[in-house]
Design an enzyme around this catalytic site. Structure first.
Site, PDB file in Angstrom:
ATOM      1  N   TYR A  33       0.830  -1.197   0.000  1.00 19.27           N
ATOM      2  CA  TYR A  33       0.000   0.000   0.000  1.00 19.27           C
ATOM      3  C   TYR A  33       0.866   1.248   0.000  1.00 19.27           C
ATOM      4  CZ  TYR A  33       0.920   0.903   4.974  1.00 19.27           C
ATOM      5  OH  TYR A  33       1.524   1.184   6.171  1.00 19.27           O
ATOM      6  N   LYS A 149       6.537  -1.994   1.848  1.00 23.74           N
ATOM      7  CA  LYS A 149       5.372  -1.422   2.537  1.00 23.74           C
ATOM      8  C   LYS A 149       4.180  -2.372   2.379  1.00 23.74           C
ATOM      9  CE  LYS A 149       3.211   3.137   3.117  1.00 23.74           C
ATOM     10  NZ  LYS A 149       3.278   3.234   4.565  1.00 23.74           N
ATOM     11  N   GLU A 182      11.892   2.548  14.406  1.00 23.84           N
ATOM     12  CA  GLU A 182      10.935   3.510  13.860  1.00 23.84           C
ATOM     13  C   GLU A 182       9.670   3.430  14.696  1.00 23.84           C
ATOM     14  OE1 GLU A 182       9.713   2.476   9.800  1.00 23.84           O
ATOM     15  OE2 GLU A 182      10.081   0.373  10.244  1.00 23.84           O
ATOM     16  N   LEU A 207      11.191   1.190   7.238  1.00 26.63           N
ATOM     17  CA  LEU A 207      10.654   1.704   5.980  1.00 26.63           C
ATOM     18  C   LEU A 207      11.359   3.019   5.641  1.00 26.63           C
ATOM     19  CD1 LEU A 207       8.359   1.208   3.824  1.00 26.63           C
ATOM     20  CD2 LEU A 207       7.144   3.022   5.016  1.00 26.63           C
TER      21      LEU A 207
END
Ligand code: PLP
Length: 285
Positions: A33, A149, A182, A207
């Site tokens: 996505y 992702k 993250e 990411l």
């Protein structure tokens, strides 16, 4: 006005926007996505998001269902049909519908494409940034390819829920060596006592955020120093400022991590300045 979604070639009212029970996204989380910010009805950093989408699909060997140009047109159509001024557009592509079997379906299986858009409350987001957020830390228990992702976000879902249940807005993933990886849906940054910005280097274990990439350019252009390297939670506790970045929220100051106050407990000057500067460096399509 009813919301409109794009589902496999058709623009449908939300009530009719459905995917098949044997869609591999639904069965296996077998899809990817992207989320783009929308400002004044325009998509921000569209080209970069679609490039990352192409990479994610390539890594999973899912074919592009249409050209990036066509995907851009669909996204902009969904934004227009939903009359979004400020908000986000969401694009999801899965490996398609096939009888449930772990192995890839036959090559002629068409990937499924869904696009939705949603308005966000600008005043509320600004207020949040002015106030800053608190975060909790959780062990990073994700798979080894979070640079892709994918829609498989269960650890991120559980991390966010843990944060909310502990009275915080978000969670930071910490690896076994104490490195800050993250946030549940954002990249993490700190500002050292000498004013250097630090964010973890992008490899397979985080990411590579589009906001992160653009912000690195912005920081350099503003004459500040940035280092892409691992930093520990201890280092973050002692930082002058901390913040997170993502396409939906851009820059959000972090004022507390677990029970530790960051800096003076108020949103940092650098974070707020970068939040204001961001769109001078982003691409508006
Ligand atoms: N890290 C994770 C795990 C994310 O889910 C996201 C965004 O959803 C980001 C970082 C930030 O990426 P971007 O700036 O492209 O939104």
């Amino acid at each position: 006005m009813s919301r409109i979604a794009y589902v496999n070639g058709r623009y449908l009212p939300f009530a009719d926007a459905k995917v098949h029970v044997e869609d591999r996204g639904y069965q296996f989380g077998d899809g990817v996505y992207e989320v783009c910010e929308v400002r004044a009805g325009r998509l921000i950093d569209e080209r970069r998001h679609l490039e990352r989408l192409k990479r994610s699909l390539g890594e999973l060997r899912i074919r592009m269902p249409m050209s990036t140009r066509a995907l851009g047109i669909v996204m902009r159509d969904v934004v227009a049909r939903n009359r979004i001024g400020y908000g986000i557009v969401y694009l999801q592509i899965t490996r398609g519908v096939a009888r449930r079997d772990h192995a890839f379906p036959p090559p002629q299986t068409r990937p499924s494409v869904v696009v939705t858009a949603r308005a966000l409350n600008k005043a509320r987001n600004e207020a949040l940034a002015e106030q800053g957020i608190s975060v909790v830390t959780v062990p990073d228990n994700r798979w080894g390819r979070v640079d892709i992702k994918t829609i498989g976000l269960l650890p991120n879902v559980l991390a966010r829920q843990t944060a909310l249940e502990r009275g915080s807005r978000d969670a930071w993933f910490i690896d076994a060596r104490g490195i800050v990886m993250e946030a549940s849906s954002a990249n993490v940054w700190i500002v050292t006592s000498t004013g250097t910005l630090i964010t973890r280097h992008a490899d397979n274990a985080i990411l590579r955020g589009i906001t992160r990439t653009v912000l690195i350019d912005a920081i350099k252009a503003e004459g500040l120093t940035v280092e892409e390297r691992a930093f520990t939670l201890e280092e973050a506790y002692g930082a002058r400022e901390a913040f997170i970045t993502s396409a939906s929220q851009i820059v959000v100051p972090v004022v507390r991590v677990d029970d530790r106050i960051i800096g003076d407990g108020k949103p940092g000057r650098v974070a707020l300045a970068l939040r204001r500067a961001y769109h001078r460096y982003a691409e508006a399509g």
